[in-house]
Design an enzyme around this catalytic site. Structure first.
Site, PDB file in Angstrom:
ATOM      1  N   HIS A  72      -0.925  58.373  55.532  1.00 54.01           N
ATOM      2  CA  HIS A  72      -0.160  57.292  56.178  1.00 54.01           C
ATOM      3  C   HIS A  72       0.659  57.886  57.345  1.00 54.01           C
ATOM      4  CE1 HIS A  72      -0.487  53.583  53.515  1.00 54.01           C
ATOM      5  NE2 HIS A  72      -1.636  54.207  53.361  1.00 54.01           N
ATOM      6  N   TYR A 203       8.218  47.753  53.350  1.00 54.91           N
ATOM      7  CA  TYR A 203       9.546  47.615  52.655  1.00 54.91           C
ATOM      8  C   TYR A 203      10.549  46.365  53.148  1.00 54.91           C
ATOM      9  CZ  TYR A 203       9.001  52.265  50.964  1.00 54.91           C
ATOM     10  OH  TYR A 203       8.702  53.628  50.273  1.00 54.91           O
ATOM     11  N   PRO A 295      13.566  54.171  43.031  1.00 56.37           N
ATOM     12  CA  PRO A 295      12.203  54.636  43.705  1.00 56.37           C
ATOM     13  C   PRO A 295      12.106  54.288  45.198  1.00 56.37           C
ATOM     14  CG  PRO A 295      11.941  52.777  42.344  1.00 56.37           C
ATOM     15  CD  PRO A 295      13.335  53.115  41.983  1.00 56.37           C
ATOM     16  N   LYS A 299      10.853  59.185  46.330  1.00 54.68           N
ATOM     17  CA  LYS A 299      11.392  60.669  46.153  1.00 54.68           C
ATOM     18  C   LYS A 299      11.489  61.348  44.977  1.00 54.68           C
ATOM     19  CE  LYS A 299      12.041  61.639  50.508  1.00 54.68           C
ATOM     20  NZ  LYS A 299      10.502  61.285  50.517  1.00 54.68           N
ATOM     21  N   TYR A 387      11.913  60.695  54.854  1.00 57.36           N
ATOM     22  CA  TYR A 387      10.711  59.848  54.018  1.00 57.36           C
ATOM     23  C   TYR A 387       9.400  60.881  53.962  1.00 57.36           C
ATOM     24  CZ  TYR A 387       7.800  56.254  52.438  1.00 57.36           C
ATOM     25  OH  TYR A 387       7.075  55.392  51.364  1.00 57.36           O
TER      26      TYR A 387
HETATM   27  P1  RFL Z   1       8.325  62.438  33.558  1.00 61.40           P
HETATM   28  O1  RFL Z   1       6.829  62.069  34.459  1.00 61.40           O
HETATM   29  O2  RFL Z   1       9.028  61.553  32.833  1.00 61.40           O
HETATM   30  O3  RFL Z   1       7.418  63.436  32.416  1.00 61.40           O
HETATM   31  C1  RFL Z   1       8.264  64.191  31.469  1.00 61.40           C
HETATM   32  C2  RFL Z   1       7.361  64.224  30.237  1.00 61.40           C
HETATM   33  O4  RFL Z   1       8.137  64.797  29.371  1.00 61.40           O
HETATM   34  C3  RFL Z   1       7.637  64.267  27.870  1.00 61.40           C
HETATM   35  N1  RFL Z   1       8.735  64.671  26.990  1.00 61.40           N
HETATM   36  C4  RFL Z   1       8.748  65.155  25.920  1.00 61.40           C
HETATM   37  N2  RFL Z   1       8.023  66.322  25.575  1.00 61.40           N
HETATM   38  C5  RFL Z   1       8.541  67.087  24.660  1.00 61.40           C
HETATM   39  N3  RFL Z   1       9.461  66.706  24.091  1.00 61.40           N
HETATM   40  C6  RFL Z   1      10.348  65.949  24.417  1.00 61.40           C
HETATM   41  N4  RFL Z   1      11.472  65.865  23.676  1.00 61.40           N
HETATM   42  C7  RFL Z   1       9.985  65.010  25.395  1.00 61.40           C
HETATM   43  N5  RFL Z   1      10.668  64.085  25.844  1.00 61.40           N
HETATM   44  C8  RFL Z   1      10.017  63.595  26.839  1.00 61.40           C
HETATM   45  C9  RFL Z   1       7.378  62.963  28.309  1.00 61.40           C
HETATM   46  O5  RFL Z   1       6.406  62.263  27.434  1.00 61.40           O
HETATM   47  C10 RFL Z   1       6.467  62.946  29.827  1.00 61.40           C
HETATM   48  O6  RFL Z   1       5.450  63.184  29.689  1.00 61.40           O
HETATM   49  O7  RFL Z   1       8.846  63.522  34.396  1.00 61.40           O
HETATM   50  P2  RFL Z   1       8.722  64.620  35.577  1.00 61.40           P
HETATM   51  O8  RFL Z   1       7.362  65.395  35.190  1.00 61.40           O
HETATM   52  O9  RFL Z   1       9.785  65.297  35.999  1.00 61.40           O
HETATM   53  O10 RFL Z   1       8.119  63.522  36.694  1.00 61.40           O
HETATM   54  C11 RFL Z   1       9.003  62.831  37.440  1.00 61.40           C
HETATM   55  C12 RFL Z   1       8.197  61.586  37.932  1.00 61.40           C
HETATM   56  O11 RFL Z   1       7.542  60.871  37.095  1.00 61.40           O
HETATM   57  C13 RFL Z   1       9.256  60.401  38.684  1.00 61.40           C
HETATM   58  O12 RFL Z   1      10.224  61.072  39.351  1.00 61.40           O
HETATM   59  C14 RFL Z   1       8.602  59.355  39.294  1.00 61.40           C
HETATM   60  O13 RFL Z   1       7.533  58.599  38.840  1.00 61.40           O
HETATM   61  C15 RFL Z   1       9.460  58.409  40.121  1.00 61.40           C
HETATM   62  N6  RFL Z   1       8.923  57.760  41.162  1.00 61.40           N
HETATM   63  C16 RFL Z   1       8.303  58.116  42.448  1.00 61.40           C
HETATM   64  N7  RFL Z   1       8.471  59.171  42.799  1.00 61.40           N
HETATM   65  C17 RFL Z   1       7.871  59.337  44.137  1.00 61.40           C
HETATM   66  O14 RFL Z   1       7.899  60.800  44.522  1.00 61.40           O
HETATM   67  N8  RFL Z   1       7.249  58.708  44.995  1.00 61.40           N
HETATM   68  C18 RFL Z   1       7.186  57.422  44.484  1.00 61.40           C
HETATM   69  O15 RFL Z   1       6.437  56.506  45.102  1.00 61.40           O
HETATM   70  C19 RFL Z   1       7.841  57.035  43.249  1.00 61.40           C
HETATM   71  N9  RFL Z   1       7.488  55.684  42.725  1.00 61.40           N
HETATM   72  C20 RFL Z   1       8.863  56.278  40.705  1.00 61.40           C
HETATM   73  C21 RFL Z   1       8.082  55.394  41.551  1.00 61.40           C
HETATM   74  C22 RFL Z   1       9.207  55.802  39.473  1.00 61.40           C
HETATM   75  C23 RFL Z   1       9.006  54.567  39.056  1.00 61.40           C
HETATM   76  N10 RFL Z   1       9.466  54.330  37.466  1.00 61.40           N
HETATM   77  C24 RFL Z   1       8.639  53.594  36.670  1.00 61.40           C
HETATM   78  C25 RFL Z   1      10.606  54.918  37.054  1.00 61.40           C
HETATM   79  C26 RFL Z   1       8.007  53.955  41.185  1.00 61.40           C
HETATM   80  C27 RFL Z   1       8.554  53.642  39.805  1.00 61.40           C
HETATM   81  C28 RFL Z   1       8.068  52.148  39.450  1.00 61.40           C
HETATM   82  C1  PHB Z   2       4.125  52.881  44.837  1.00 60.31           C
HETATM   83  O1  PHB Z   2       3.319  52.776  45.287  1.00 60.31           O
HETATM   84  O2  PHB Z   2       4.322  52.512  43.472  1.00 60.31           O
HETATM   85  C2  PHB Z   2       5.537  53.085  45.475  1.00 60.31           C
HETATM   86  C3  PHB Z   2       5.467  53.463  46.809  1.00 60.31           C
HETATM   87  C4  PHB Z   2       6.655  53.516  47.615  1.00 60.31           C
HETATM   88  C5  PHB Z   2       7.939  53.615  46.798  1.00 60.31           C
HETATM   89  C6  PHB Z   2       7.961  53.422  45.529  1.00 60.31           C
HETATM   90  C7  PHB Z   2       6.541  53.184  44.711  1.00 60.31           C
HETATM   91  O3  PHB Z   2       8.851  53.812  47.543  1.00 60.31           O
END
Ligand code: RFL
Ligand code: PHB
Length: 392
Positions: A72, A203, A295, A299, A387
């Site tokens: 994008h 957004y 989110p 980031k 971004y």
């Molecule tokens: P995770 O993905 O939470 O993985 C951690 C893993 O550790 C396990 N765990 C354990 N394992 C062993 N022993 C324990 N005691 C444990 N406790 C936990 C868990 O089961 C899991 O598998 O962390 P990690 O790897 O640091 O990754 C981080 C990302 O997942 C997170 O920052 C992103 O998803 C945030 N996020 C977004 N980030 C972006 O860069 N771009 C985006 O567009 C974006 N959109 C989002 C998001 C997060 C969202 N939610 C649901 C919070 C959109 C949403 C809606």
């Molecule tokens: C997504 O596609 O899930 C998404 C994209 C951009 C954001 C957060 C979530 O800032």
């Protein structure tokens, strides 16, 4: 069992670190609390920075980015009186990649399978021992797996176990400081097998609250609306969601929005959080284990990747050149970038949401900020630079 680096958490941070270590000849074991299917079913991030793409290449992870990724060149911000397109390419010459976290995680698991690296799933009661020891004595990670208590002796522990993990708690309370903002709303998100309403993300700041139009591919859309924290997913029918989304996005898009049944629906609370330091003795935190962002700036996963980069570089110097200097300053190095992504995510959240306690003064300030952004190329450039991802 013995390994060089014991990685707690098999999410994107843990798996990426494991693959990088493998390529550099550093032995690592991954311990994950959940089943693999559970980790792969979580719908989360969708926007990847170039830094993360380069790391996947460096880790020799074959991805399906060519066929399933969408570069994008810009994004749209919409407001009551109009729209601003932020042109990433014009301001930074850098696109972002729309490619789901689910896909990244699947690619990482497949790469790990191919290398034969050890990943244990459904481990419980992880305990880190001797993390504080300096000198040659290593540390241990004990856990229950298949009903048996087991122990791994290792040089270092990488705490990649997300916000609710156990690793962070191993830094004594008196040695750690936590910084937090809880936002007074959540994001209700749905995934639907419908074509995206626009070819770029939108957004939207509207009088009814924030909305985001995102996507995974030409026939899979991801949409979010800001909702009160007290709302329950069961209280939101698909119809109610689509009606609310239409109210919040520009009319020309609302008119062409294709709706359909949701295939996933969930509410995520919004939080900013940082733990300082991100290391203690032989324990190093990376990703959501150390920090969380709302989110709005996309980031979270991207900042997890930059931590993994710094930690991997430090481990490589330690093992390949017997130089521990970068390990000693890992937290300091990682936190400098972490705080910049905190600032950006906090700012985007303030700019785009309706806060329940906002008074008229703050609404006017928000409007002024938006007007400034809409009319000032330098302000648009600042947004674009943040971004697409600050340099590592
Ligand atoms: P995770 O993905 O939470 O993985 C951690 C893993 O550790 C396990 N765990 C354990 N394992 C062993 N022993 C324990 N005691 C444990 N406790 C936990 C868990 O089961 C899991 O598998 O962390 P990690 O790897 O640091 O990754 C981080 C990302 O997942 C997170 O920052 C992103 O998803 C945030 N996020 C977004 N980030 C972006 O860069 N771009 C985006 O567009 C974006 N959109 C989002 C998001 C997060 C969202 N939610 C649901 C919070 C959109 C949403 C809606
Ligand atoms: C997504 O596609 O899930 C998404 C994209 C951009 C954001 C957060 C979530 O800032």
């Amino acid at each position: 069992m013995r390994t060089q680096v014991c990685i707690v958490g098999g999410g994107p941070s843990g798996l990426l670190l494991a693959q990088l270590c493998h390529v550099a000849g550093i032995d690592a074991v991954v311990l994950e609390r959940r089943k693999r299917e559970h980790v792969l079913a979580r719908i989360r991030a969708g926007v990847l920075e170039q830094g993360l793409l380069r790391l996947l290449e460096e880790a020799k992870v074959p991805t399906r980015m060519d066929s399933h990724g969408y570069p994008h060149d810009g994004t749209v911000l919409s407001f009551a009186d109009g729209e601003v397109r932020i042109d990433f390419r014009a301001h930074t010459e850098t696109p972002v990649m729309v490619y789901g976290q689910t896909e990244v995680t699947r690619d990482l698991y497949e790469a790990r399978d191919a290398t034969g690296g050890v990943t244990l799933h459904e481990v419980e009661d992880v305990e880190i021992g001797n993390a504080d020891l300096e000198g040659d004595a290593g540390c241990t990670v004990s856990f229950t797996h298949d009903g048996t208590r087991k122990e791994i002796a290792c040089d270092y522990v990488a705490g990649c176990d997300g916000f609710h993990g156990v690793s962070r708690q191993n830094i004594p309370v008196e040695k750690r400081q936590e910084f937090e903002r809880i936002y007074p709303f959540g994001w209700l998100g749905i995934l639907s097998e419908t074509p995206p309403v626009h070819h770029e993300l939108i957004y939207a700041n509207s009088a009814h609250g924030f909305a985001l139009c995102s996507m995974r591919n030409e026939s899979l859309s991801r949409y979010y609306v800001q909702c009160p924290l007290t709302d329950k997913v069961e209280g939101w029918s698909d119809e109610a969601f689509w009606d609310e989304l239409r109210r919040r996005i520009p009319a020309r898009h609302a008119e062409t929005l294709v709706t359909g049944p949701s295939i996933e629906k969930s509410i995520a609370p919004l939080r900013s959080f940082v733990c300082e330091p991100m290391q203690y003795g032989r324990l190093f935190l990376a990703g959501d284990a150390a920090h969380i962002v709302p989110p709005t700036g996309a980031k979270g996963l991207n900042t997890a990747a930059s931590d993994v980069h710094y930690l991997f570089q430090a481990l490589k110097a330690r093992y390949q050149e017997a130089d521990s200097a970068a390990l000693a300053t890992y937290s300091e190095t990682a936190l400098r970038r972490v705080w910049k992504t905190q600032r950006f995510s906090w700012w985007m959240t303030k700019l785009l949401h309706r806060f329940p306690d906002t008074d008229e003064y703050e609404l006017r300030i928000q409007r002024a900020e938006i007007e400034h952004l809409a009319t000032t190329p330098a302000a648009q450039a600042t947004l674009a630079i943040n971004y697409v991802g600050l340099p590592y």
